[in-house]
Design a protein around this motif. Structure first.
Motif, PDB file in Angstrom:
ATOM      1  N   LYS A 283     -22.512  63.323 -72.377  1.00  0.00           N
ATOM      2  CA  LYS A 283     -21.962  64.163 -73.447  1.00  0.00           C
ATOM      3  C   LYS A 283     -21.139  65.266 -72.799  1.00  0.00           C
ATOM      4  O   LYS A 283     -21.606  65.939 -71.883  1.00  0.00           O
ATOM      5  CB  LYS A 283     -23.077  64.764 -74.290  1.00  0.00           C
ATOM      6  CG  LYS A 283     -23.836  63.714 -75.061  1.00  0.00           C
ATOM      7  CD  LYS A 283     -24.887  64.321 -75.935  1.00  0.00           C
ATOM      8  CE  LYS A 283     -25.608  63.186 -76.655  1.00  0.00           C
ATOM      9  NZ  LYS A 283     -26.606  63.663 -77.580  1.00  0.00           N
TER      10      LYS A 283
ATOM     11  N   THR B  60     -17.736  68.310 -73.610  1.00  0.00           N
ATOM     12  CA  THR B  60     -17.029  69.080 -74.627  1.00  0.00           C
ATOM     13  C   THR B  60     -15.601  68.545 -74.750  1.00  0.00           C
ATOM     14  O   THR B  60     -15.182  67.658 -74.000  1.00  0.00           O
ATOM     15  CB  THR B  60     -16.984  70.576 -74.261  1.00  0.00           C
ATOM     16  OG1 THR B  60     -16.107  70.755 -73.148  1.00  0.00           O
ATOM     17  CG2 THR B  60     -18.375  71.107 -73.931  1.00  0.00           C
ATOM     18  N   GLU B  61     -14.844  69.110 -75.671  1.00  0.00           N
ATOM     19  CA  GLU B  61     -13.471  68.663 -75.932  1.00  0.00           C
ATOM     20  C   GLU B  61     -12.448  69.196 -74.933  1.00  0.00           C
ATOM     21  O   GLU B  61     -11.270  68.867 -75.027  1.00  0.00           O
ATOM     22  CB  GLU B  61     -13.058  69.020 -77.358  1.00  0.00           C
ATOM     23  CG  GLU B  61     -13.727  68.138 -78.409  1.00  0.00           C
ATOM     24  CD  GLU B  61     -13.382  66.652 -78.225  1.00  0.00           C
ATOM     25  OE1 GLU B  61     -12.202  66.308 -78.074  1.00  0.00           O
ATOM     26  OE2 GLU B  61     -14.327  65.840 -78.240  1.00  0.00           O
TER      27      GLU B  61
ATOM     28  N   GLY C 254     -15.290  68.647 -70.718  1.00  0.00           N
ATOM     29  CA  GLY C 254     -15.949  69.852 -70.224  1.00  0.00           C
ATOM     30  C   GLY C 254     -17.448  69.627 -70.099  1.00  0.00           C
ATOM     31  O   GLY C 254     -18.051  68.888 -70.866  1.00  0.00           O
ATOM     32  N   LYS C 255     -18.036  70.283 -69.114  1.00  0.00           N
ATOM     33  CA  LYS C 255     -19.490  70.218 -68.963  1.00  0.00           C
ATOM     34  C   LYS C 255     -20.115  71.106 -70.034  1.00  0.00           C
ATOM     35  O   LYS C 255     -19.731  72.264 -70.171  1.00  0.00           O
ATOM     36  CB  LYS C 255     -19.915  70.704 -67.576  1.00  0.00           C
ATOM     37  CG  LYS C 255     -19.523  69.757 -66.463  1.00  0.00           C
ATOM     38  CD  LYS C 255     -19.986  70.283 -65.118  1.00  0.00           C
ATOM     39  CE  LYS C 255     -19.564  69.335 -64.002  1.00  0.00           C
ATOM     40  NZ  LYS C 255     -19.935  69.842 -62.676  1.00  0.00           N
ATOM     41  N   PRO C 256     -21.054  70.583 -70.797  1.00  0.00           N
ATOM     42  CA  PRO C 256     -21.692  71.394 -71.829  1.00  0.00           C
ATOM     43  C   PRO C 256     -22.487  72.543 -71.214  1.00  0.00           C
ATOM     44  O   PRO C 256     -23.118  72.362 -70.182  1.00  0.00           O
ATOM     45  CB  PRO C 256     -22.621  70.419 -72.557  1.00  0.00           C
ATOM     46  CG  PRO C 256     -22.533  69.123 -71.859  1.00  0.00           C
ATOM     47  CD  PRO C 256     -21.547  69.226 -70.741  1.00  0.00           C
ATOM     48  N   GLU C 257     -22.454  73.714 -71.850  1.00  0.00           N
ATOM     49  CA  GLU C 257     -23.147  74.886 -71.323  1.00  0.00           C
ATOM     50  C   GLU C 257     -24.656  74.710 -71.320  1.00  0.00           C
ATOM     51  O   GLU C 257     -25.335  75.150 -70.405  1.00  0.00           O
ATOM     52  CB  GLU C 257     -22.782  76.123 -72.140  1.00  0.00           C
ATOM     53  CG  GLU C 257     -21.390  76.624 -71.871  1.00  0.00           C
ATOM     54  CD  GLU C 257     -21.093  77.901 -72.629  1.00  0.00           C
ATOM     55  OE1 GLU C 257     -22.026  78.703 -72.865  1.00  0.00           O
ATOM     56  OE2 GLU C 257     -19.926  78.075 -72.999  1.00  0.00           O
TER      57      GLU C 257
ATOM     58  N   ASP D 204     -26.374  71.980 -71.139  1.00  0.00           N
ATOM     59  CA  ASP D 204     -26.802  70.691 -70.596  1.00  0.00           C
ATOM     60  C   ASP D 204     -27.846  70.916 -69.504  1.00  0.00           C
ATOM     61  O   ASP D 204     -27.680  71.758 -68.641  1.00  0.00           O
ATOM     62  CB  ASP D 204     -25.592  69.941 -70.026  1.00  0.00           C
ATOM     63  CG  ASP D 204     -25.908  68.497 -69.759  1.00  0.00           C
ATOM     64  OD1 ASP D 204     -26.551  67.867 -70.606  1.00  0.00           O
ATOM     65  OD2 ASP D 204     -25.513  68.012 -68.688  1.00  0.00           O
TER      66      ASP D 204
END
Length: 182
Positions: free
Chosen positions: A17, A19-20, A156-159, A161
């Motif tokens: 998962k 980010t955009e 983007g790497k999710p915060e 995660d």
């Protein structure tokens, strides 16, 4: 002494998962230039990469569903804002067999995934039986001697995660010496 390459490999993980956010074409081009430096017997460069952004992902979703005999578009390509198709482009060679050329293309993809991760992007390499289907090959404009190895999904790497838990490699199960002469 620091070992940046080893640290990058040990820190690498797949992000299912993201980010955009996504790297720009220019940012990606710089990383591809570095990834293309993998070992390449006879310098055949038997690979190419295809960027899929925005509506390209919807078109891929339709090609995937067509290959499965289904209507509409698969949502799978919408899981990331940037997909990078990995294509092996085999070249005629008496010295370099096909499998070795596929290894070069895979090496470029892996190096690129490490570079993207190091640059702060979340990456996962996705495949599927439809990578070898006619509708998907046609969409990517594959030529004779080319095959799709899959896609790097990038965002983007999710915060929030959580770091993935990867078990340590059992070196003894994978590293041995040449057997003694019997």
């Amino acid at each position: 002494m620091t070992h940046p390459a080893r640290e990058a490999v040990l820190a690498r993980r797949s992000y299912s998962k993201v980010t955009e956010a996504a790297p720009t074409h220019e940012e990606l081009a710089e990383l591809v230039a570095a990834a293309g430096r993998v070992a390449d017997h006879s310098s055949l460069e038997p690979w190419r990469l295809i960027e899929l952004r925005a509506d390209d992902r919807e078109r891929l979703g339709r090609a995937i569903n067509k290959s499965l005999g289904e209507m509409g578009a698969s949502a799978k390509p919408l899981r990331a804002p940037l997909l990078i198709a990995i294509v092996v482009s085999t070249r005629p060679s008496e010295k370099v067999p096909r499998w070795e050329q596929e290894a070069v293309a895979s090496g470029v993809a892996h190096a690129l995934s490490l570079l993207l991760d190091e640059a702060g992007w979340g990456v996962i390499w996705r495949t599927g039986h439809y990578t070898r289907s006619k509708p998907v090959a046609k969409l990517h404009g594959l030529h004779k001697g080319e095959e799709l190895l899959g896609w790097l999904y990038v965002g983007g790497k999710p915060e929030r995660d959580r770091p993935g838990r990867r078990k340590p490699v059992d070196v003894h199960a994978h590293l041995s010496r040449l057997p003694h002469k019997g």
